[in-house]
Scaffold this motif. Structure first.
Motif, PDB file in Angstrom:
ATOM      1  N   UNK A 352      45.170  51.912  53.641  1.00 26.12           N
ATOM      2  CA  UNK A 352      44.576  50.726  53.030  1.00 26.12           C
ATOM      3  C   UNK A 352      45.043  50.540  51.589  1.00 26.12           C
ATOM      4  N   UNK A 353      45.037  51.616  50.800  1.00 24.39           N
ATOM      5  CA  UNK A 353      45.457  51.508  49.408  1.00 24.39           C
ATOM      6  C   UNK A 353      46.931  51.141  49.304  1.00 24.39           C
ATOM      7  N   UNK A 357      48.122  47.837  47.350  1.00 27.95           N
ATOM      8  CA  UNK A 357      48.954  47.972  46.146  1.00 27.95           C
ATOM      9  C   UNK A 357      50.387  47.506  46.359  1.00 27.95           C
ATOM     10  N   UNK A 358      50.869  47.503  47.591  1.00 28.50           N
ATOM     11  CA  UNK A 358      52.218  47.015  47.863  1.00 28.50           C
ATOM     12  C   UNK A 358      52.264  45.510  48.105  1.00 28.50           C
ATOM     13  N   UNK A 359      51.215  44.970  48.761  1.00 26.02           N
ATOM     14  CA  UNK A 359      51.286  43.602  49.280  1.00 26.02           C
ATOM     15  C   UNK A 359      50.514  42.565  48.478  1.00 26.02           C
ATOM     16  N   UNK A 360      49.319  42.918  48.030  1.00 23.11           N
ATOM     17  CA  UNK A 360      48.431  41.905  47.477  1.00 23.11           C
ATOM     18  C   UNK A 360      48.942  41.399  46.129  1.00 23.11           C
ATOM     19  N   UNK A 396      32.307  41.313  37.568  1.00 22.14           N
ATOM     20  CA  UNK A 396      32.710  40.871  38.891  1.00 22.14           C
ATOM     21  C   UNK A 396      33.968  41.595  39.375  1.00 22.14           C
ATOM     22  N   UNK A 397      34.990  41.676  38.536  1.00 27.17           N
ATOM     23  CA  UNK A 397      36.258  42.242  39.010  1.00 27.17           C
ATOM     24  C   UNK A 397      36.125  43.719  39.363  1.00 27.17           C
ATOM     25  N   UNK A 398      35.208  44.422  38.731  1.00 24.46           N
ATOM     26  CA  UNK A 398      35.006  45.816  39.094  1.00 24.46           C
ATOM     27  C   UNK A 398      34.350  45.959  40.461  1.00 24.46           C
ATOM     28  N   UNK A 399      33.758  44.864  40.959  1.00 24.05           N
ATOM     29  CA  UNK A 399      33.138  44.893  42.278  1.00 24.05           C
ATOM     30  C   UNK A 399      34.126  44.563  43.381  1.00 24.05           C
ATOM     31  N   UNK A 400      35.316  44.086  43.026  1.00 24.04           N
ATOM     32  CA  UNK A 400      36.324  43.739  44.027  1.00 24.04           C
ATOM     33  C   UNK A 400      37.029  45.027  44.433  1.00 24.04           C
ATOM     34  N   UNK A 401      36.639  45.577  45.582  1.00 23.28           N
ATOM     35  CA  UNK A 401      37.115  46.900  45.977  1.00 23.28           C
ATOM     36  C   UNK A 401      38.617  46.956  46.199  1.00 23.28           C
ATOM     37  N   UNK A 402      39.215  45.819  46.575  1.00 23.03           N
ATOM     38  CA  UNK A 402      40.625  45.870  46.958  1.00 23.03           C
ATOM     39  C   UNK A 402      41.498  44.938  46.118  1.00 23.03           C
ATOM     40  N   UNK A 404      41.997  43.070  41.788  1.00 19.34           N
ATOM     41  CA  UNK A 404      41.862  43.128  40.335  1.00 19.34           C
ATOM     42  C   UNK A 404      42.713  44.253  39.741  1.00 19.34           C
ATOM     43  N   UNK A 405      42.076  45.232  39.098  1.00 18.59           N
ATOM     44  CA  UNK A 405      42.808  46.256  38.355  1.00 18.59           C
ATOM     45  C   UNK A 405      43.052  47.543  39.139  1.00 18.59           C
ATOM     46  N   UNK A 406      42.698  47.568  40.422  1.00 18.58           N
ATOM     47  CA  UNK A 406      42.706  48.815  41.175  1.00 18.58           C
ATOM     48  C   UNK A 406      44.078  49.489  41.180  1.00 18.58           C
ATOM     49  N   UNK A 407      45.153  48.699  41.229  1.00 17.85           N
ATOM     50  CA  UNK A 407      46.503  49.245  41.389  1.00 17.85           C
ATOM     51  C   UNK A 407      47.290  49.305  40.083  1.00 17.85           C
ATOM     52  N   UNK A 408      46.593  49.289  38.964  1.00 19.00           N
ATOM     53  CA  UNK A 408      47.270  49.301  37.666  1.00 19.00           C
ATOM     54  C   UNK A 408      48.267  50.458  37.533  1.00 19.00           C
TER      55      UNK A 408
END
Length: 504
Positions: A352-353, A357-360, A396-402, A404-408
Motif C-alpha cells: 500500500x505504501x 508513494x509511487x503513484x499518487x 486535516x492533512x494529518x488525518x489523510x492516511x494515504x 499529503x506529507x506521508x511520502x516526504x
C-alpha cells in the motif's frame, strides 16, 4: 437485495477495512494441487465453487532480471453453466492493500443480478491475500504513531524495499490483472472497482482499452486528485448540510458545521487525553483536531449506509457543551481498532505504501531532496489555509492516511509513465452523497476521465455506495454491466434519509 443493519461499533471496523482490511474467513473449497501455494481458501458461494489458481508474472516488467511474482485468482462461474457466459466481471478491490478473493461472498452479492450468466473473476493484487506477500518492517502500532514518526517509518519502509518498490505500482497491478485475463482466455472484461479499485480500474482501462468492455466505479476518485484532501474536507460540511436538511428538524446544518468548527479549534488548543488497551497494556492517546478529522474523514462515511453520521452531529454538539464522553468513546473504538490489526493486515502495508508513494500526486517533485519537498509542502499548506472547511490545514492533512506529507522522505523516484488513452466504452461512476472519503466532487472528476460516462449520486449513501442497504445502487451497477445503461433510477428516490439524533 437488502443489506443487514450494522451497529455503530462495527461501522468503525468497516472504516478501518477501507484503509487496511481484515481478511475474513471463507468456507470450503481447495485449490488445484499445482496452484496450492497459500492458506487463502478457494471460496464457495451459495453452493458454487470457484476455480482457483495462480500465474507467475515478472516482478518488474521493464526489468526481467528483477525476478517473478505469483498472482492468485478465483473464477466464480455463472450458475447456468449450460450456456456460454454473457460476460466476465473482473472485481478490482480497494485499499490499496485489499485482497479480492477473501471478499468473494460480498462481491457475489453485489453482482446477484448477473450471476446466472456472468462469470466473476477475483484477483488478489500482488502483495495481498493469496498473492505473494511483501513486507518492509512497518511496526504494528504504525497507525497510532504521531505523523512525524509515520513519515519516518514510511522512509524506512521504502529503503528496506529498495529496488523492489518499483514492483508495487498501479501499472504493474493492472498488468497483473490483464495477465490473468489472458491466461483464462477472456477477450474483454467488465471492470467493477471499489474505492482504490476505481483508481486501479482506470489505470487498467487506460493501459488495456482493447480488453475493456465496460467500467463501473463505486466510491471513485480520479487519477489526478488534490493530495492535500481539500475536496474531502469541504465534503464534511456538505454532508452535514445534506444530512440535517432531511432530519425533520433534528439538526440544523449551519449549526452542526459551526459546532464542528468550534470543537476543532478547541481540540487544537486543548486536546483531551484518553486511554486504550494495546496488547494488555494501557496506552494514552489524544482526542485532538487530528483525531476529530480522522473520524470525519474515514469513520463518518464508512459503509454503503453510513450510520455513524446519524449520531456524530449530536456527539459533536454535546462535546461543545462540555460532555465529551460519547466522542471520546468513539475515538477509543477507532484507536483500539487501529491497534488490533492482525498480522495479515499489516502484511499489506508495504504494498500500500509503495503504491501511494509511487503513484499518487504530490505537491513536490519526486526527484527533489527531502528539504526541497518539505519546503514545497509547507508552502502549499500555508497557501491552502482556510480551504479545509471546519478544520485547519494541518489538522486535516494529518488525518489523510494515504496522502499529503506521508511520502516526504520516500526514496527519490521518477513518477511512472503515462497510462495511455481512455477507452471509448460505457463507464458508470457511483458516488455516495455522504461520502467524505471519495466525495461526490471527486467522483465527477473520475467520470470526466472517460469520453463516454454516466455519473450517479446516490442519496444518503457513503463509501462504497453499491453497499448501501436498499440495494438500489448495486441494481443500477448490474443493469449497467448487462446493458450499458442504468435503466430506471426511481429506486434512488426510495432510499430513506438517515435518522439523526437531535442536537442540543
Amino acid at each position: 437485495m437488502a443489506k443487514r443493519h450494522i451497529p455503530i461499533a462495527l461501522m468503525i471496523g468497516a472504516a478501518l477495512a477501507a484503509v487496511t482490511p481484515v481478511l475474513p474467513a471463507l468456507a470450503g473449497g481447495s485449490r488445484p494441487t499445482a496452484a496450492a501455494v497459500s492458506d487463502v481458501p478457494c471460496p464457495v458461494v451459495k453452493g458454487t465453487a470457484a476455480r482457483c489458481g495462480e500465474i507467475t508474472v515478472p516482478l518488474v516488467r521493464a526489468d526481467p532480471s528483477a525476478g517473478t511474482n505469483r498472482i492468485a485468482y478465483a473464477l466464480l462461474p455463472r450458475t447456468d453453466v449450460g450456456r456460454p457466459p454473457a460476460g466476465t466481471v473482473m472485481v478490482v478491490s480497494g485499499g490499496p492493500g485489499e485482497p479480492a478473493i477473501a471478499y468473494a461472498e460480498r462481491f457475489a452479492e453485489d453482482m446477484t443480478a448477473l450471476r446466472d450468466d456472468h462469470d466473476l473473476l477475483l484477483v488478489d493484487p500482488r502483495g495481498t491475500g493469496g498473492s505473494e506477500p511483501v513486507g518492509c518492517g512497518v511496526p504494528a502500532d504504525y497507525d497510532l504513531l504521531p505523523r512525524e514518526r509515520q513519515i519516518d517509518e514510511v522512509e524506512a519502509c521504502g529503503r528496506r524495499l529498495g529496488e523492489r518498490a518499483r514492483a508495487y505500482t498501479s501499472a504493474e497491478l493492472a498488468d497483473d490483472l490483464d495477465a490473468v485475463r489472458s491466461r483464462l482466455g477472456v477477450d474483454r472484461v467488465d471492470l467493477y472497482g471499489v474505492s482504490y479499485g476505481t483508481y486501479l480500474s482506470a489505470v487498467y482501462a487506460f493501459r488495456h482499452p482493447e480488453h475493456t468492455r465496460s467500467v463501473v466505479l463505486s466510491g471513485a476518485y480520479p487519477l489526478r486528485f488534490d493530495p492535500l484532501g481539500r475536496p474531502n474536507a469541504r465534503a464534511v460540511e456538505r454532508a452535514l448540510l445534506r444530512l440535517c436538511a432531511r432530519s425533520d428538524g433534528a439538526c440544523q446544518g449551519e449549526k452542526a458545521v459551526a459546532n464542528l468548527e468550534r470543537l476543532a479549534t478547541r481540540l487544537r488548543e486543548r486536546p483531551i487525553p484518553f486511554e486504550i488497551e494495546v496488547s494488555g497494556r494501557r496506552r494514552t492517546l489524544l482526542l485532538d483536531e487530528h483525531m476529530l478529522a480522522l473520524i470525519h474523514f474515514y469513520v463518518a462515511s464508512s459503509n454503503g449506509t453510513p450510520r455513524v453520521w446519524s449520531e456524530l452531529p449530536a456527539m459533536v454538539s454535546r462535546a461543545v457543551s462540555g460532555d465529551t464522553a460519547p466522542l471520546v468513546a468513539l475515538a477509543g473504538q477507532l484507536a483500539e481498532g487501529l491497534a488490533s490489526q492482525p498480522p495479515e493486515k499489516r502484511a499489506t502495508r508495504a504494498q500500500a505504501l509503495s503504491i501511494v508513494c509511487n503513484d499518487y500526486p504530490t505537491v513536490w517533485d519526486r526527484r527533489a531532496t527531502v528539504e526541497d519537498r518539505t519546503a514545497a509542502f509547507t508552502g502549499a499548506l500555508r497557501r491552502a489555509e482556510g480551504r479545509f472547511g471546519p478544520f485547519s490545514a494541518r489538522g486535516w492533512t494529518e488525518a489523510v492516511m494515504d496522502g499529503a506529507d506521508l511520502c516526504l522522505k520516500w526514496p527519490r523516484t521518477d513518477r511512472p509513465t503515462g497510462h495511455g488513452t481512455a477507452p471509448r466504452v460505457p463507464v458508470l461512476v457511483l458516488s455516495g452523497e455522504l461520502d467524505t472519503n471519495t466525495p461526490v466532487s471527486q467522483g465527477r472528476l473520475a467520470a470526466e476521465q472517460f469520453p463516454v460516462s454516466t455519473f450517479v449520486e446516490v442519496p444518503s449513501a457513503g463509501h462504497v455506495p453499491t453497499w448501501e442497504e436498499t440495494g438500489c445502487a448495486a441494481k443500477l451497477a448490474t443493469a449497467f454491466i448487462r446493458t450499458g445503461s442504468t435503466g430506471d433510477r426511481s429506486c434512488l428516490k426510495a432510499i430513506p434519509p438517515l435518522p439523526v439524533t437531535g442536537l442540543r
